[in-house]
Motif scaffolding. Structure first.
Motif, PDB file in Angstrom:
ATOM      1  N   GLY A  71       0.814  -1.211   0.000  1.00  0.00           N
ATOM      2  CA  GLY A  71       0.000   0.000   0.000  1.00  0.00           C
ATOM      3  C   GLY A  71       0.844   1.257   0.000  1.00  0.00           C
ATOM      4  O   GLY A  71       0.525   2.239  -0.689  1.00  0.00           O
ATOM      5  N   ILE A  72       1.947   1.244   0.755  1.00  0.00           N
ATOM      6  CA  ILE A  72       2.843   2.401   0.818  1.00  0.00           C
ATOM      7  C   ILE A  72       3.579   2.595  -0.508  1.00  0.00           C
ATOM      8  O   ILE A  72       3.642   3.698  -1.060  1.00  0.00           O
ATOM      9  N   VAL A  73       4.139   1.498  -1.025  1.00  0.00           N
ATOM     10  CA  VAL A  73       5.016   1.586  -2.198  1.00  0.00           C
ATOM     11  C   VAL A  73       4.239   1.776  -3.499  1.00  0.00           C
ATOM     12  O   VAL A  73       4.618   2.592  -4.353  1.00  0.00           O
ATOM     13  N   LEU A  74       3.130   1.041  -3.650  1.00  0.00           N
ATOM     14  CA  LEU A  74       2.432   1.015  -4.929  1.00  0.00           C
ATOM     15  C   LEU A  74       1.159   1.848  -4.944  1.00  0.00           C
ATOM     16  O   LEU A  74       0.679   2.222  -6.010  1.00  0.00           O
ATOM     17  N   PRO A 105      -8.048   3.028  12.425  1.00  0.00           N
ATOM     18  CA  PRO A 105      -7.158   1.889  12.693  1.00  0.00           C
ATOM     19  C   PRO A 105      -7.834   0.754  13.443  1.00  0.00           C
ATOM     20  O   PRO A 105      -7.361  -0.388  13.394  1.00  0.00           O
ATOM     21  N   PHE A 106      -8.956   1.039  14.120  1.00  0.00           N
ATOM     22  CA  PHE A 106      -9.654  -0.024  14.842  1.00  0.00           C
ATOM     23  C   PHE A 106     -10.123  -1.112  13.874  1.00  0.00           C
ATOM     24  O   PHE A 106     -10.259  -2.278  14.255  1.00  0.00           O
ATOM     25  N   LEU A 107     -10.337  -0.730  12.603  1.00  0.00           N
ATOM     26  CA  LEU A 107     -10.755  -1.712  11.611  1.00  0.00           C
ATOM     27  C   LEU A 107      -9.649  -2.735  11.350  1.00  0.00           C
ATOM     28  O   LEU A 107      -9.934  -3.854  10.905  1.00  0.00           O
ATOM     29  N   LEU A 108      -8.396  -2.357  11.616  1.00  0.00           N
ATOM     30  CA  LEU A 108      -7.294  -3.311  11.464  1.00  0.00           C
ATOM     31  C   LEU A 108      -7.434  -4.469  12.450  1.00  0.00           C
ATOM     32  O   LEU A 108      -6.946  -5.566  12.198  1.00  0.00           O
ATOM     33  N   VAL A 109      -8.102  -4.218  13.569  1.00  0.00           N
ATOM     34  CA  VAL A 109      -8.331  -5.277  14.558  1.00  0.00           C
ATOM     35  C   VAL A 109      -9.532  -6.122  14.164  1.00  0.00           C
ATOM     36  O   VAL A 109      -9.424  -7.337  13.978  1.00  0.00           O
ATOM     37  N   ILE A 110     -10.682  -5.485  14.010  1.00  0.00           N
ATOM     38  CA  ILE A 110     -11.905  -6.244  13.747  1.00  0.00           C
ATOM     39  C   ILE A 110     -12.001  -6.696  12.292  1.00  0.00           C
ATOM     40  O   ILE A 110     -12.761  -7.616  11.974  1.00  0.00           O
ATOM     41  N   ILE A 114     -13.931 -10.056   9.383  1.00  0.00           N
ATOM     42  CA  ILE A 114     -14.911  -9.747   8.345  1.00  0.00           C
ATOM     43  C   ILE A 114     -14.358 -10.229   7.010  1.00  0.00           C
ATOM     44  O   ILE A 114     -13.436  -9.619   6.464  1.00  0.00           O
ATOM     45  N   PRO A 115     -14.891 -11.332   6.473  1.00  0.00           N
ATOM     46  CA  PRO A 115     -14.398 -11.853   5.189  1.00  0.00           C
ATOM     47  C   PRO A 115     -14.469 -10.790   4.095  1.00  0.00           C
ATOM     48  O   PRO A 115     -15.457 -10.092   3.938  1.00  0.00           O
ATOM     49  N   GLY A 116     -13.378 -10.665   3.343  1.00  0.00           N
ATOM     50  CA  GLY A 116     -13.322  -9.684   2.277  1.00  0.00           C
ATOM     51  C   GLY A 116     -12.828  -8.329   2.717  1.00  0.00           C
ATOM     52  O   GLY A 116     -12.514  -7.483   1.876  1.00  0.00           O
ATOM     53  N   VAL A 117     -12.728  -8.102   4.012  1.00  0.00           N
ATOM     54  CA  VAL A 117     -12.279  -6.805   4.533  1.00  0.00           C
ATOM     55  C   VAL A 117     -10.829  -6.878   4.987  1.00  0.00           C
ATOM     56  O   VAL A 117     -10.044  -5.961   4.731  1.00  0.00           O
ATOM     57  N   ARG A 118     -10.464  -7.968   5.653  1.00  0.00           N
ATOM     58  CA  ARG A 118      -9.092  -8.063   6.172  1.00  0.00           C
ATOM     59  C   ARG A 118      -8.057  -7.999   5.051  1.00  0.00           C
ATOM     60  O   ARG A 118      -6.916  -7.625   5.277  1.00  0.00           O
ATOM     61  N   HIS A 119      -8.456  -8.372   3.813  1.00  0.00           N
ATOM     62  CA  HIS A 119      -7.523  -8.337   2.698  1.00  0.00           C
ATOM     63  C   HIS A 119      -7.185  -6.907   2.268  1.00  0.00           C
ATOM     64  O   HIS A 119      -6.177  -6.675   1.601  1.00  0.00           O
ATOM     65  N   ILE A 120      -8.034  -5.964   2.636  1.00  0.00           N
ATOM     66  CA  ILE A 120      -7.912  -4.600   2.097  1.00  0.00           C
ATOM     67  C   ILE A 120      -7.448  -3.586   3.137  1.00  0.00           C
ATOM     68  O   ILE A 120      -6.830  -2.576   2.797  1.00  0.00           O
ATOM     69  N   THR A 121      -7.730  -3.827   4.416  1.00  0.00           N
ATOM     70  CA  THR A 121      -7.451  -2.813   5.443  1.00  0.00           C
ATOM     71  C   THR A 121      -5.982  -2.398   5.498  1.00  0.00           C
ATOM     72  O   THR A 121      -5.675  -1.214   5.636  1.00  0.00           O
ATOM     73  N   ALA A 122      -5.079  -3.374   5.379  1.00  0.00           N
ATOM     74  CA  ALA A 122      -3.650  -3.035   5.446  1.00  0.00           C
ATOM     75  C   ALA A 122      -3.216  -2.226   4.235  1.00  0.00           C
ATOM     76  O   ALA A 122      -2.393  -1.312   4.347  1.00  0.00           O
ATOM     77  N   TYR A 123      -3.753  -2.559   3.039  1.00  0.00           N
ATOM     78  CA  TYR A 123      -3.458  -1.746   1.858  1.00  0.00           C
ATOM     79  C   TYR A 123      -3.860  -0.293   2.115  1.00  0.00           C
ATOM     80  O   TYR A 123      -3.113   0.641   1.829  1.00  0.00           O
ATOM     81  N   ASN A 129      -0.732   6.382   4.535  1.00  0.00           N
ATOM     82  CA  ASN A 129       0.538   6.756   5.187  1.00  0.00           C
ATOM     83  C   ASN A 129       0.493   6.636   6.709  1.00  0.00           C
ATOM     84  O   ASN A 129       1.003   7.501   7.433  1.00  0.00           O
ATOM     85  N   TYR A 130      -0.158   5.580   7.200  1.00  0.00           N
ATOM     86  CA  TYR A 130      -0.117   5.322   8.637  1.00  0.00           C
ATOM     87  C   TYR A 130       1.317   5.019   9.042  1.00  0.00           C
ATOM     88  O   TYR A 130       2.067   4.392   8.284  1.00  0.00           O
ATOM     89  N   SER A 131       1.697   5.454  10.225  1.00  0.00           N
ATOM     90  CA  SER A 131       3.025   5.090  10.732  1.00  0.00           C
ATOM     91  C   SER A 131       3.042   3.591  11.017  1.00  0.00           C
ATOM     92  O   SER A 131       2.012   3.006  11.359  1.00  0.00           O
ATOM     93  N   TYR A 132       4.234   2.989  10.856  1.00  0.00           N
ATOM     94  CA  TYR A 132       4.331   1.545  11.114  1.00  0.00           C
ATOM     95  C   TYR A 132       3.968   1.217  12.560  1.00  0.00           C
ATOM     96  O   TYR A 132       3.318   0.204  12.830  1.00  0.00           O
TER      97      TYR A 132
END
Length: 202
Positions: A71-74, A105-110, A114-123, A129-132
């Motif tokens: 997500g950061i690079v591309l 960022p709370f969505l990164l936890v829950i 949620i099928p179909g959501v966890r694949h996208i939240t980190a992107y 530009n969230y800090s690591y």
């Protein structure tokens, strides 16, 4: 079932790691079913509980981190161009964006639940530009809770493990809603106690 058997029999704990890395990135791997089946293998004695949990956590954390870096690079063009090839449709992307804007960022936890959501939240976290440090706090906590939940369920349910994937995919949104309501009630309760405690000192 045959695929999961082949994966664990031939690759063991390494199979758990690589399957979850691929599943988090977006490959069509039934993650909840995999984790629950790992728990079932713990139940039958083919796998040990702690190594299974650690490998699952490492795989999920690695996958979510790789998605964050992409997500950061591309950026967003990568997600829109290659998302459909990874079974991540535009509708899922738009829905997750709305959830991300609302819950942050709370969505990164829950989002793991949620099928179909966890694949996208980190992107999205990378694109925004969230800090690591901020990303890791929420994403790695979510990975731990997610892996622990499904492996433990498979271990506890034994031969009935197969029902978890079916019912969870059907009722996951209701489970998440109940979870959020519970958190809200807990937060409200603690806040009221703090207010009452401060008032008593006054």
């Amino acid at each position: 079932m045959d695929y999961l058997n082949h994966l664990l029999e031939h690759f063991g704990y390494l199979g758990i790691i690589f399957a979850l890395i691929g599943g988090i990135i977006g490959l069509p791997i039934p993650d909840e079913v995999l984790l629950t089946y790992v728990g079932y293998n713990v139940f039958t004695g083919k796998l040990a509980y702690l190594p299974s949990l650690l490998c699952a956590y490492f795989g999920a954390s690695s996958g979510i981190t790789l998605s964050f870096i992409l997500g950061i690079v591309l950026g967003a063009p990568f997600l829109h161009k290659f998302g459909p090839k990874l079974h991540i449709s535009e509708a899922k992307i738009d829905r997750t964006k709305k959830l991300f804007n609302r819950f942050g960022p709370f969505l990164l936890v829950i989002g793991f639940f949620i099928p179909g959501v966890r694949h996208i939240t980190a992107y999205l976290a990378g694109i925004n530009n969230y800090s690591y440090k901020k990303f890791a706090l929420f994403a790695y906590l979510g990975a731990l809770i997610w892996c622990f939940t499904f492996i433990t369920l498979g271990r506890l349910l034994g031969g009935n493990w197969v029902y978890v994937g079916t019912y969870f995919s059907r009722y996951s949104i209701y489970i998440i809603a109940l979870f959020l309501i519970g958190l809200f009630i807990l937060y409200t309760y603690k806040r009221k106690r703090k207010v009452l405690k401060n008032a008593s000192y006054d």
